[in-house]
Every structure is written in C-alpha cells, then in structure tokens.
Design a protein around this motif. Structure first.
Motif, short mmCIF file in Angstrom:
data_model
loop_
_atom_site.label_atom_id
_atom_site.label_comp_id
_atom_site.label_asym_id
_atom_site.label_seq_id
_atom_site.Cartn_x
_atom_site.Cartn_y
_atom_site.Cartn_z
N THR A 1 -5.93 -3.38 -0.60
CA THR A 1 -5.80 -2.88 0.77
C THR A 1 -4.34 -2.68 1.14
O THR A 1 -3.95 -1.64 1.70
CB THR A 1 -6.46 -3.84 1.76
OG1 THR A 1 -7.85 -4.01 1.41
CG2 THR A 1 -6.37 -3.32 3.18
N GLY A 2 -3.51 -3.67 0.84
CA GLY A 2 -2.08 -3.55 1.13
C GLY A 2 -1.45 -2.38 0.39
O GLY A 2 -0.62 -1.64 0.95
N PHE A 3 -1.84 -2.18 -0.87
CA PHE A 3 -1.29 -1.08 -1.65
C PHE A 3 -1.72 0.27 -1.08
O PHE A 3 -0.89 1.18 -0.94
CB PHE A 3 -1.75 -1.21 -3.11
CG PHE A 3 -1.44 -0.01 -3.95
CD1 PHE A 3 -0.15 0.23 -4.40
CD2 PHE A 3 -2.45 0.89 -4.29
CE1 PHE A 3 0.14 1.35 -5.17
CE2 PHE A 3 -2.17 2.02 -5.07
CZ PHE A 3 -0.87 2.24 -5.50
N VAL A 4 -2.99 0.41 -0.76
CA VAL A 4 -3.51 1.69 -0.27
C VAL A 4 -2.84 2.09 1.05
O VAL A 4 -2.43 3.24 1.24
CB VAL A 4 -5.04 1.62 -0.10
CG1 VAL A 4 -5.56 2.87 0.62
CG2 VAL A 4 -5.71 1.48 -1.46
N ILE A 5 -2.72 1.14 1.97
CA ILE A 5 -2.16 1.45 3.28
C ILE A 5 -0.64 1.61 3.21
O ILE A 5 -0.05 2.42 3.95
CB ILE A 5 -2.55 0.36 4.29
CG1 ILE A 5 -4.08 0.40 4.52
CG2 ILE A 5 -1.82 0.53 5.62
CD1 ILE A 5 -4.60 -0.68 5.42
N GLY A 6 0.00 0.89 2.32
CA GLY A 6 1.46 0.95 2.24
C GLY A 6 2.01 2.08 1.40
O GLY A 6 3.17 2.48 1.58
N LEU A 7 1.21 2.65 0.48
CA LEU A 7 1.72 3.68 -0.42
C LEU A 7 2.26 4.91 0.30
O LEU A 7 3.33 5.42 -0.07
CB LEU A 7 0.65 4.08 -1.43
CG LEU A 7 1.11 5.06 -2.52
CD1 LEU A 7 2.21 4.42 -3.37
CD2 LEU A 7 -0.06 5.48 -3.41
N PRO A 8 1.57 5.46 1.32
CA PRO A 8 2.16 6.61 2.03
C PRO A 8 3.53 6.29 2.62
O PRO A 8 4.43 7.15 2.61
CB PRO A 8 1.14 6.91 3.13
CG PRO A 8 -0.16 6.40 2.59
CD PRO A 8 0.21 5.16 1.83
N ALA A 9 3.71 5.08 3.14
CA ALA A 9 5.00 4.69 3.70
C ALA A 9 6.06 4.61 2.61
O ALA A 9 7.22 4.99 2.83
CB ALA A 9 4.88 3.36 4.43
N ILE A 10 5.68 4.11 1.44
CA ILE A 10 6.63 4.05 0.31
C ILE A 10 7.05 5.46 -0.08
O ILE A 10 8.24 5.75 -0.31
CB ILE A 10 5.99 3.31 -0.88
CG1 ILE A 10 5.77 1.84 -0.54
CG2 ILE A 10 6.87 3.44 -2.12
CD1 ILE A 10 5.05 1.07 -1.63
N PHE A 11 6.09 6.36 -0.17
CA PHE A 11 6.40 7.75 -0.51
C PHE A 11 7.31 8.37 0.54
O PHE A 11 8.26 9.10 0.21
CB PHE A 11 5.09 8.56 -0.61
CG PHE A 11 5.30 9.99 -0.98
CD1 PHE A 11 5.52 10.37 -2.29
CD2 PHE A 11 5.28 10.99 0.00
CE1 PHE A 11 5.73 11.70 -2.63
CE2 PHE A 11 5.48 12.32 -0.32
CZ PHE A 11 5.70 12.67 -1.65
N GLY A 12 7.06 8.07 1.82
CA GLY A 12 7.91 8.60 2.88
C GLY A 12 9.32 8.05 2.82
O GLY A 12 10.30 8.77 3.07
#
Length: 349
Positions: free
Chosen positions: A24-35
């Motif tokens: 869950t943490g990975f899925v929700i945080g990945l767009p922010a990492i990409f940004g």
C-alpha cells in the motif's frame, strides 16, 4: 474512566497479511517519487491521491476487486470534477460539498462499501475546493487523479494474481435495505460537513478544507462512544503527529525525501489504522501535511503545522456535535417514522 482509557489505548487484534501495508505504501507513494524525480512533485501528489483507490481493495476475488476499485476511481474523478467546477462562485462550494457528500455517503452506505467508505471521496472533493478555479486546468487535474487510480487498479490486479485472490470464496453482494435511515444519515452528515466548511470560510481560515476532512473522519464512528473516542484520538494523535512533522520539516527535506516519507508513513498508517486509530493519526498528520503541498506550495512548514492543528480542533468539534445529534437524540428516528417505507434505493427513482 479506567474503562474509557483502556478502550482508547487498546490494540485491536486484526489479522492482515504482513505485506499488504508495504504494498500500500509503495503504490500510493510511487507517483510522488516519480514527480520528485521529474520536478513535478506538486502535480504528482494529485496522482498519489488518486492512487488511494488501492485502499478500497476488498478481500473478495480478483474480478470483484477490479470492478469495485474501477468504480471508486471513477467516483474520485467525478467528485474532483464537481468540486472544482463549484469554485466558480465563492458562495457555492459549501453547498456543493453538501450535495457531493450526500450522494457519496448514500451510495457507499447502500452498497455497504467497507472502510474507508466515503472518506476519500470527500477528501478528493475537499482538496479540489482548495484549488483556485481554472477551467483550463480541470482536465489536467482529473487526468492526474485518473492516472493515479489506473495505477492503483493495475497494482491491485498484479497483487491479486500473486496472492491468488482468484481462488478465494466469492462474496455475495448485498445492499442495505434501511433506505430511510441511510437518507437521514447522509443528509445529517453532509449538512454538518457543509456547515463546517462554510464556517471555516466565514472566519477566513487559511486551510478551510481540512475542517470538513477532520469532521468526516470523526463522524465515521458507528456509535457515539466511537465518535468520542475518535475525537480524543484525533486531537491527541494530531498533537504528537505535529511534533513528528516539525522534526521532519526542520531538516528542510527535498521532494524525493518527502515522497519516500509518503511511502513509509502510508505503510505505517495502513498497519495501525485497524489496530488503534489514535496511533495511526500520529503518522496521518505528517502524511497529510506533505500532501497539503499540492494546495499550499510556497507556504512555510511552521504555518502549515499551525493551520493544520487549528483545522483539526475545529473539525473535531463539528464532528462531535454531528455525532451527538445523530446518536444522542431521537430526531432521526422521528423523521424516519414519518417517511414512507421503502425497501430498495431504486424505488426512489
């Protein structure tokens, strides 16, 4: 008092797969990492909000999960669109939030959508209300939240295949036949949410949209005791969470560090939320302060923390009043008794 304190500090014994919070943490945080890596952190946070559709992944079979999450993603997009368009007039947002919340609460309760229920639909609406009106940016905002939702659905599909969710026993789809009670509950809750947002606008608060968010979180308590517990949990947990957020922002973290913190905090919250709401709020607070970057770019961390705490207290007050009206009075029962009996929501059409 000892019984109350025991309830407030107790940990619920809920069996969940150990890897689910990490995913869950990975899925929700990945767009922010990409940004963060592409210098579009503020916009990417909106996709992370859309990725919170992952939280609606049920324990049902894969096909049912995909259908539920796809509909939730569409609901996120609809709420964001309607709330954004309502900001064209300064007096319209409180009424728009009331109408959106009424429909969302009624639909999610009728179809018995499990927790977090209507909360993140309301969150998406409130975030949209905080953004300045720009008709040309509507499609961009909806597209960003749609991308986050699509990514969450894809991740849920892969996770379901790996965990062999297709072998699970199919769950029967049921609806709540108490339509009158649902209408009254939705009307009361949405009215309190709209009133809390209208009051926050009236007194000129800098972050008024956090008031109805806090109010919605409080009013999700199923009983008056749960409403009171959530109120105490939210205020105390927020105070401790403020200290954690202040420590984090004292190091002037980069967008990449903040994106990684989203992953970590979300994983911790997903683990604790079923154990103890108060402990989860400690990590929800810095998580929401980071997410507030999408509507508060350029604002100092100290001001964000100060406004966040005031919003929490005011929203908790409105949530407590709304919970008291719903659970401590017979007004709702008297209204329901005067309504014509209905067994299906479709009868209203």
């Amino acid at each position: 008092m000892s019984s109350i304190l025991k309830d407030l500090l107790s940990l619920n014994k809920v069996a969940r797969p150990w890897h689910l919070p990490l995913v869950t943490g990975f899925v929700i945080g990945l767009p922010a990492i990409f940004g963060a890596l592409t210098n579009t952190f503020g916009e990417a946070l909106l996709s992370s909000l859309g990725a919170m559709v992952f939280l609606y992944m049920s324990g049902d079979r894969t096909a049912s999960r995909m259908l539920t999450m796809s509909l939730c993603a569409f609901g996120f997009m609809a709420c964001l669109t309607l709330a954004t368009l309502s900001t064209v007039l300064p007096w319209l947002p409180p009424f728009a939030l009331t109408a959106i919340a009424f429909l969302v609460i009624l639909i999610t309760r009728y179809y018995r959508l499990p927790p977090p229920g209507s909360f993140f639909f309301i969150l998406a609406s409130c975030v949209a209300l905080a953004m300045p009106f720009d008709l040309g940016a509507v499609s961009n905002r909806v597209g960003l939240i749609a991308l986050g939702g699509m990514w969450a659905v894809l991740a849920a599909f892969v996770y379901s295949v790996v965990t062999q969710a297709h072998k699970a026993e199919p769950q029967e789809i049921t609806v709540d036949p108490q339509v009158n009670a649902l209408i009254i509950e939705a009307a009361l809750t949405s009215s309190v949410l709209g009133a809390s947002y209208g009051f926050a606008l009236w007194i000129g608060m800098n972050n008024p949209y956090w008031v109805p968010i806090s109010c919605a979180a409080i009013m999700q308590g199923a009983t008056f005791r749960m409403v009171w517990h959530r109120n105490v949990h939210r205020v105390v947990g927020t105070t401790l969470g403020m200290l954690l957020a202040a420590l984090l922002f004292s190091f002037d973290p980069s967008p990449l560090v903040l994106a990684l913190c989203i992953c970590a905090f979300q994983a911790i919250v997903d683990y604790l939320i079923v154990k103890n709401y108060g402990l989860a709020v400690i990590f929800i607070t810095p998580l929401t302060v980071i997410m507030a970057e999408m509507t508060s770019l350029g604002m100092s961390a100290s001001l964000l923390l100060e406004y966040r705490f005031i919003d929490i207290v005011l929203g908790s007050f409105f949530g407590f009043i709304g919970g008291a009206l719903f659970h401590r009075t017979d007004v709702c029962r008297r209204i329901e008794a005067k309504m014509s009996p209905r067994s299906r929501l479709s009868d209203l059409l």
